[in-house]
Design an enzyme around this catalytic site. Structure first.
Site, short mmCIF file in Angstrom:
data_model
loop_
_atom_site.label_atom_id
_atom_site.label_comp_id
_atom_site.label_asym_id
_atom_site.label_seq_id
_atom_site.Cartn_x
_atom_site.Cartn_y
_atom_site.Cartn_z
N ALA A 1 -15.41 23.36 78.19
CA ALA A 1 -16.26 23.14 77.01
C ALA A 1 -17.09 24.40 76.80
CB ALA A 1 -17.17 21.93 77.20
N SER B 1 -23.16 26.40 72.22
CA SER B 1 -23.96 27.56 71.83
C SER B 1 -24.89 28.04 72.94
CB SER B 1 -24.78 27.22 70.59
OG SER B 1 -25.54 26.06 70.80
N ALA C 1 -24.46 26.97 76.52
CA ALA C 1 -23.79 27.08 77.81
C ALA C 1 -22.32 26.75 77.66
CB ALA C 1 -24.44 26.13 78.82
N GLN C 2 -21.55 27.09 78.70
CA GLN C 2 -20.18 26.64 78.77
C GLN C 2 -19.89 26.13 80.18
OE1 GLN C 2 -18.41 30.35 77.34
NE2 GLN C 2 -17.40 30.63 79.32
N ASP D 1 -28.54 11.04 74.87
CA ASP D 1 -27.32 11.32 74.10
C ASP D 1 -26.12 10.57 74.70
OD1 ASP D 1 -25.71 12.44 72.16
OD2 ASP D 1 -25.41 14.32 73.24
#
Length: 563
Positions: free
Chosen positions: A140, A143, A145-146, A296
């Site tokens: 993933a 904007s 982190a990955q 979330d």
């Protein structure tokens, strides 16, 4: 005039201002940009942006769509701001909420060498010395982190969440600009102060700073793990602290099934009704027992493990419910479920959320109609999400503000109810919620809680009585010494001052041009000085300067769009 300290005017920030305002104009928000009057506050010798019109293909889109596209083009800070606004139905109309929920936080991944360099800066060692495996392809990329798969030296499968290099500087610049724009909106845009844009940016700054520091997210995950320790129905990912820091978060790799993959869950023998029930209990315990909840809970963040265990991931967005706010939520929900309009009004008055602009009689009428709509419905047919949405829409109409965590809770509750109904068509959130509310009300009446509440009230009055004589004495002394001051703030006059400045400058230019023309005409009547074609050169020069200044003034007036 607004204080200039509100605006960072270094070169990088000015360039970013131009980019931001240019994109807003591109998507048809030129009139809004003009209202901000930003050129005046940045004191530049030239306009930082020239107003224009949006391209035809963009003009055909609705305003909510144009706003979403503008935020996506503006980058990570504005995408995150849009996602925050999508949780605030008390501030943003429903059609904008629906569109902002579509904001895409997917960007190209950072090259492998930069990711490796970021890990090595965090830990001081090459990646090969820290991990036995590191998958260079991210699972993933967002904007901020990955995420990558990997293994520790002992063979443990883990997931790495790595902050994008350079993202902090980008976000800090945007936060400074957003705060400056918030002050301009509050002072220049009609009705802007009603939405508290400065407070909203402060809240956003706090939220995004927490999201940038992965050690905070790790501590949050450990708090969730401590809260549910010993609960065999819940699993919280383990944090590997030796391999985690501010920019890298290493946690247990979760091998489960996404809660939205119903076919696979059924095929592997999971009990969907049990999962729905456990998910509701998990969330309500987070809110009403611990006061710390996952903000979330969309399907991609919930996995189901063997024996129907529920596991939530990605704790970057969490909400906090203090004891006082929890008390207000319980009282308000009970009043709604018991269809008691007077108690709802009393609760709003007590909590201080009912503003002076609110018309209490009209509000009471609308709330009565709202309750009548749900009065005849059986509990199993009442959807908490729709009920909360209708309730918030009424209160938003009367400009009643809500704490941000309460709005985050409402959105999360709607998401959890939606998941529950997907898993179990007979799922009823109110059926789970009512026993919790009744139990919390009974707990308030226990001798221990009553004595504790009485002690708090007594302590507050004691503190008030102790400080009151000193405060009164200080007030009288200030009056006697003529030191008593009342600060008055003139709001909305900055635009008038700016317009008067422009008008006076134009008048001065016009007088100067007229003086040059009159002076040059007088010189033309004499034969003194150098001559050209029999006329004084000074006269020609005066006419030329007057013509240039007049043309400049005419162009400036035409560009402003105000003849």
């Amino acid at each position: 005039m607004l204080p200039f300290s509100r605006f960072n005017r270094n070169i990088r920030t000015i360039r970013r201002y131009r980019t931001i305002l240019g994109i807003l104009i591109k998507y048809g928000f030129g009139q809004f940009v003009e209202q901000l009057n930003i050129n005046y506050y940045l004191e530049l010798g030239r306009k930082i942006v020239t107003l224009g019109t949006a391209p035809k293909e963009i003009e055909r889109l609705g305003q909510p769509q144009r706003l979403r596209l503008a935020l996506e083009e503006l980058g990570p800070s504005f995408i995150k701001l849009g996602q925050l606004l999508s949780t605030r139905p008390d501030l943003v109309p429903r059609e904008y909420i629906d569109e902002l929920k579509k904001l895409q936080d997917r960007v190209p991944s950072v090259p492998q060498d930069k990711i490796r360099a970021a890990i090595e800066r965090e830990f001081g060692y090459p990646v090969e010395e820290i991990f036995s495996e590191f998958d260079p392809e991210p699972i993933a990329a967002a904007s901020i982190a990955q995420v990558h798969h990997g293994r520790l030296k002992d063979g443990t499968k883990v997931v790495f969440k790595i902050r994008r290099p350079g993202i902090v500087d980008v976000i800090e610049t945007d936060l400074d600009i957003l705060m400056g724009l918030a002050y301009l909106i509050e002072h220049h845009v009609p009705g802007g102060d009603l939405y508290d844009p400065v407070g909203l940016v402060r809240e956003f700054r706090r939220t995004i700073h927490r999201e940038l520091d992965f050690t905070r997210e790790a501590r949050t995950i450990e708090r969730f793990a401590a809260n549910f320790a010993g609960d065999e129905t819940v699993h919280v990912p383990q944090i590997h602290w030796d391999y985690s820091g501010e920019t890298v978060l290493t946690m247990e790799h979760i091998e489960g099934i996404k809660v939205s993959d119903l076919d696979r869950l059924r095929a592997e023998g999971y009990d969907l009704k049990v999962i729905a029930s456990r998910g509701a209990d998990l969330f309500l315990r987070q809110v009403l027992e611990f006061g710390l909840f996952h903000g979330d809970p969309h399907p991609g963040n919930i996995f189901i493990l063997p024996e129907n265990r529920v596991c939530m991931i990605d704790y970057g967005m969490v909400g906090h419910i203090g004891d006082e706010l929890k008390r207000q939520i319980v009282d308000l929900l009970l009043a709604i479920l018991q269809q008691d309009v007077d108690r709802i009004i009393d609760q709003l008055l007590y909590s201080g959320e009912l503003t002076d602009e609110s018309n209490i009689k009209a509000l009471k009428r609308d709330l009565s109609e709202f309750i009548e709509d749900y009065y005849e419905l059986p509990l199993q047919e009442i959807k908490v999400g729709k009920l909360l949405g209708d309730f918030v829409e009424i209160l938003t109409h009367y400009r009643i503000r809500f704490p941000s965590d309460l709005m985050l809770l409402a959105r999360a509750l709607v998401a959890m109810e939606g998941l529950g109904r997907q898993l179990d068509p007979d799922f009823n959130m109110i059926g789970y919620l009512r026993p919790w509310l009744e139990r919390l009300v009974k707990e308030r009446l226990t001798p221990a809680n009553l004595s504790r509440d009485f002690g708090r009230v007594a302590q507050s009055y004691l503190s008030l009585m102790r400080n009151l004589p000193t405060d009164i004495k200080e007030f009288i002394n200030r009056v006697n010494r003529n030191k008593f001051k009342i600060d008055l703030e003139h709001r909305g006059l900055e635009k008038l001052i700016t317009d008067l400045d422009k008008a006076s400058n134009r008048i001065s230019f016009s007088l100067l041009i007229a003086a040059l023309i009159v002076g040059s005409s007088l010189i033309m009547q004499t034969d003194k000085g150098p001559l050209l074609f029999g006329f004084p050169i000074l006269g020609f020069l005066g006419y030329s300067v007057a013509g240039i200044l007049g043309l400049w003034l005419a162009i400036a007036i035409l560009r402003s769009g105000r003849l």
